[in-house]
Design an enzyme around this catalytic site. Structure first.
Site, mmCIF file in Angstrom:
data_model
loop_
_atom_site.group_PDB
_atom_site.id
_atom_site.type_symbol
_atom_site.label_atom_id
_atom_site.label_comp_id
_atom_site.label_asym_id
_atom_site.label_seq_id
_atom_site.Cartn_x
_atom_site.Cartn_y
_atom_site.Cartn_z
ATOM 1 N N ARG A 45 56.710 26.292 32.356
ATOM 2 C CA ARG A 45 57.727 25.485 33.016
ATOM 3 C C ARG A 45 57.408 24.001 32.883
ATOM 4 N NH1 ARG A 45 58.582 25.657 39.333
ATOM 5 N NH2 ARG A 45 56.369 25.366 39.080
ATOM 6 N N LYS A 145 50.147 42.815 40.933
ATOM 7 C CA LYS A 145 50.081 42.684 42.371
ATOM 8 C C LYS A 145 50.065 41.194 42.721
ATOM 9 C CE LYS A 145 46.136 42.614 44.405
ATOM 10 N NZ LYS A 145 45.396 41.349 44.296
ATOM 11 N N HIS A 175 44.343 45.948 37.880
ATOM 12 C CA HIS A 175 43.373 45.777 36.796
ATOM 13 C C HIS A 175 42.113 46.623 37.006
ATOM 14 C CE1 HIS A 175 41.547 42.683 39.411
ATOM 15 N NE2 HIS A 175 40.448 42.828 38.689
ATOM 16 N N LYS A 179 39.294 49.113 34.166
ATOM 17 C CA LYS A 179 37.834 49.027 33.996
ATOM 18 C C LYS A 179 37.334 50.356 33.431
ATOM 19 C CE LYS A 179 37.348 45.665 37.748
ATOM 20 N NZ LYS A 179 36.728 44.401 37.416
ATOM 21 N N GLU A 213 32.382 40.378 46.863
ATOM 22 C CA GLU A 213 32.526 39.217 45.982
ATOM 23 C C GLU A 213 31.723 38.062 46.566
ATOM 24 O OE1 GLU A 213 36.551 38.744 44.029
ATOM 25 O OE2 GLU A 213 37.092 39.357 46.045
ATOM 26 N N ASP A 232 45.159 42.037 49.909
ATOM 27 C CA ASP A 232 44.744 41.559 48.592
ATOM 28 C C ASP A 232 43.919 42.613 47.839
ATOM 29 O OD1 ASP A 232 44.385 39.605 46.527
ATOM 30 O OD2 ASP A 232 42.383 39.160 47.290
ATOM 31 N N HIS A 237 43.381 47.884 44.952
ATOM 32 C CA HIS A 237 42.171 48.289 44.220
ATOM 33 C C HIS A 237 41.387 49.393 44.942
ATOM 34 C CE1 HIS A 237 43.215 44.824 41.967
ATOM 35 N NE2 HIS A 237 42.595 43.937 42.689
ATOM 36 N N LYS A 336 35.012 38.501 50.707
ATOM 37 C CA LYS A 336 34.667 37.297 49.944
ATOM 38 C C LYS A 336 33.364 36.737 50.498
ATOM 39 C CE LYS A 336 38.782 36.705 47.799
ATOM 40 N NZ LYS A 336 38.878 37.088 46.382
#
Ligand code: BG6
Length: 486
Positions: A45, A145, A175, A179, A213, A232, A237, A336
């Site tokens: 864009r 997602k 995703h 894996k 993470e 999330d 997942h 996180k």
């Protein structure tokens, strides 16, 4: 032999495209998996010209690939596959016709339309694709997602895109399913008698699925603060991993059979409401902490906001109400800024029914199967054995180790590469059906409602730790503990 295809990425300068998609396509090119004639059409864009887009892409590759993967001569070849087009998705102007001209030269060619844009503009993108007749019988739509915010919004998105694409041409990506070790989980379960015979409540004590993470917000504050860890990571997942652990053997490994088995698992998840949610879930939010002496800010500081109750950590205990899994706790955890980056599935077997060695032989540990997806891919089984260094009968846990990085030294897996090539080849088995999305939200929504209705706030944890103490307490209630790696 694979065919050349066109992939049109809407959101060509977005984070997902530059961080994951372009590197995945570059890897495919390096590994001779992009057949000549394939085109990567990046719709942007922002008013970039072709050269500045190519500079942006080259920079992204250098940032997100390892140094040995990127080389200038290979980039020079790869860039001939890249075709940036300047287009504002939401505006129906003559630039859509320009895209049509670019693509219409080969009407039979496979077209993969990848929507790396927010779901709010999925509809208008499909509408514009349709109005310039770009959707052919060989066209596929790939969507990422987050598919919605709750069951209702997910249904609205799925209904909107269904106006333009048949369900079998819609590729919903998670995703994690790309894996390699995740696919290996199915191979392990359904091609080895030794595991499948024990894969049930009679032999398995509990299951842990954990994705930790070390990163924080990574510039996604707006999205993340609205979503939180449950939406999330868990809705997609973690529940997908749970499905692959818990599902029955599919009749075949095609999409229809696999998806049908996964839906049965999601529908068997015991719903939680009100008090049950409070008793079986833990929410956390990180405060400042340190990694190897380096201080990192807390969530609210990163967010630059004095208040937010968004959870950056969640741990929960789930049950699957069916014959195979009756009363087996499935512990799910993600967060996180945790102590280390690791994604792991731990299958903890029950104790042996009778101890034949007396206590002087040392403690007995139950067998444990550990399937690690990250940082490296491995499958390990702990078994009790005799300590050979000791003449006395001393027991010691030993590890049977399938370490894929030792076995496949040339191999570097890339989930997005795998899934993009699968979409181009119309292999739908690793993608998600609309009904899976709905079933997952139906289980998640009451958890969010109960959190919102309760006065409780997330438990705080220091960055660089394994989450709040309440997460350990949740497992301790049943005499369990997290197997923390790293
Ligand atoms: C994404 C989430 O789906 O998965 C991110 O939106 C998260 O918040 C990421 O960081 C984790 O993926 P991976 O493959 O790095 O574990």
């Amino acid at each position: 032999m694979a065919e050349p295809f066109d992939i049109v990425i809407f959101g060509g300068t977005g984070d997902l495209t530059l961080r994951k998609l372009i590197p995945a396509l570059y890897r495919a090119f390096r590994e001779n998996q992009l057949v000549e004639g394939t085109r990567v059409i990046a719709s942007c864009r922002s008013q970039q010209d072709i050269d500045s887009y190519l500079d942006t892409a080259a920079l992204a590759l250098q940032q997100h690939l390892s140094p040995e993967e990127f080389s200038v001569p290979e980039w020079e070849q790869f860039k001939s596959y890249l075709h940036p087009v300047m287009l504002d998705i939401a505006v129906d102007d003559d630039r859509w016709q320009a895209l049509q001209v670019l693509m219409d030269a080969e009407p039979e060619k496979v077209r993969v339309f990848y929507l790396a844009v927010p779901p709010a503009i999925f509809g208008v993108t499909c509408e514009n694709l349709s109005s310039v007749n770009l959707i052919t019988t060989n066209s596929r739509l790939v969507v990422e997602k987050p598919l919605g915010y709750d069951a209702g919004s997910a249904d609205a998105i799925n209904t909107e895109i269904a106006n333009y694409f048949e369900e079998e041409n819609i590729y919903r990506i998670d995703h994690y399913l790309g894996k390699e070790t995740v696919q290996n989980l199915m191979a392990l379960r359904f091609t080895n008698l030794i595991f499948e015979q024990l894969w049930n409540a009679k032999s398995i004590d509990h299951v842990q699925i954990s994705i930790s993470e070390t990163v924080g917000l990574e510039g996604r504050a707006g999205f993340y603060n609205d979503a939180g860890a449950l939406r999330d990571m868990v809705q997609n997942h973690l529940l997908q991993l749970l499905c692959l652990v818990a599902m029955e053997s599919p009749n075949k490994v095609d999409a229809k059979s696999i998806q049908a088995e996964k839906i049965k698992v999601l529908e068997a998840l015991r719903p939680m409401h009100g008090e049950e949610v409070i008793n079986n879930t833990v929410r956390g939010q990180y405060v400042a902490g340190s990694y190897f002496g380096e201080l990192v800010p807390g969530y609210l500081e990163e967010l630059e906001s004095p208040t937010s109750q968004t959870e950056t950590f969640v741990a929960l205990r789930a049950y699957i109400d069916n014959w195979r899994w009756a009363r087996v706790p499935f512990y799910l955890r993600t967060g996180k800024r945790m102590k280390s980056r690791c994604a792991e599935i731990v299958i903890q077997f029950k104790d042996v029914p009778h101890r034949v060695y007396d206590d002087s032989a040392g403690p007995l540990e139950p067998n444990r199967l550990v399937i690690r997806l990250q940082p490296e891919e491995s499958i390990q089984m702990t078994v009790m054995s005799k300590n050979l260094e000791n003449m006395d009968m001393q027991l010691k846990p030993a590890t049977l180790n399938l370490n894929f990085s030792d076995t496949y030294t040339q191999f570097r897996s890339d989930a997005y590469k795998r899934l993009i090539l699968d979409a181009a080849a119309a292999n739908t088995s690793l993608f998600i059906h609309r009904d899976e999305v709905a079933a997952a939200w139906n289980w998640i929504d009451p958890i969010i409602d109960s959190w919102q209705n309760s006065k409780a706030v997330p438990n705080l944890y220091r960055a660089g730790t394994w989450g709040p103490d309440e997460s350990d307490e949740l497992l301790a209630e049943e005499g369990h503990h997290w197997f923390n790696s790293g």
